[in-house]
Design a protein around this motif. Structure first.
Motif: not given
Ligand SMILES: C[C@H](O)[C@H](O)[C@H]1CNC2=NC(N)=NC(=O)C2=N1
Length: 114
Positions: A49-52, A60-61, A80-83
Motif C-alpha cells: 500500500f502506498k502513502f504520502r 495505517f500499520t 517504510e517511507w510512503g509504503k
C-alpha cells in the motif's frame, strides 16, 4: 465493498484445512490487488500500500494491527517511507486459511476508509 470483509474468522488450528487452489482463485476475485507468494513452501497473501509519507504509513500499520488484535490473527507488516507491505498467512497451518482472505479484505477496507 467486498462481502468477504464482513465474514467471520473461524478458529484455526495447525490441522485446519488449507484452501485449495480452486478456492484460492475464487477468493482472490474479492481481493484482486493481492498476490499469492510462496516462501519456504508456505503460501502467503501479500499487498503493498502506498502513502504520502512515513506518518501515514505508520498510522495505517497501526489500524491493521488493531483489526489483527480484534481476531487474534496477525500479519507481517513492513512499514517504510510512503509504503506498507502487508503479508497474511496462518503460521500454525504453514499456509493459507480462509481467515487470511477475510483479513486481506478487511485490510483493503482500512486502506479505503481509514
Ligand atoms: C496463540 C495464538 O492465538 C496463535 O499463536 C495465533 C496468533 N496469531 C496468528 N496469526 C497468524 N497469522 N497465524 C497464526 O497461526 C496465528 N496464531
Amino acid at each position: 465493498m467486498s462481502q468477504l470483509s464482513e465474514q467471520q474468522c473461524e478458529a484455526c488450528s495447525w490441522d485446519a484445512p488449507h484452501v485449495s487452489d480452486a478456492e484460492i482463485d475464487a477468493l482472490k476475485r474479492d481481493i484482486p490487488e493481492w498476490s499469492v507468494v510462496e516462501r519456504d513452501g508456505v503460501k502467503q497473501l501479500e499487498r503493498m500500500f502506498k502513502f504520502r509519507n512515513f506518518k501515514q504509513a505508520l498510522a495505517f500499520t497501526n489500524r491493521v494491527g488493531e483489526i489483527a488484535e480484534e481476531v487474534g490473527h496477525h500479519p507481517a507488516l513492513l512499514t517504510e517511507w510512503g509504503k506498507v507491505t502487508v503479508t497474511w498467512w496462518s503460521h500454525e497451518m504453514k499456509g493459507l486459511h480462509k481467515n487470511d482472505f477475510i483479513l486481506a479484505a478487511r485490510t483493503d477496507k482500512v486502506a479505503e476508509t481509514g
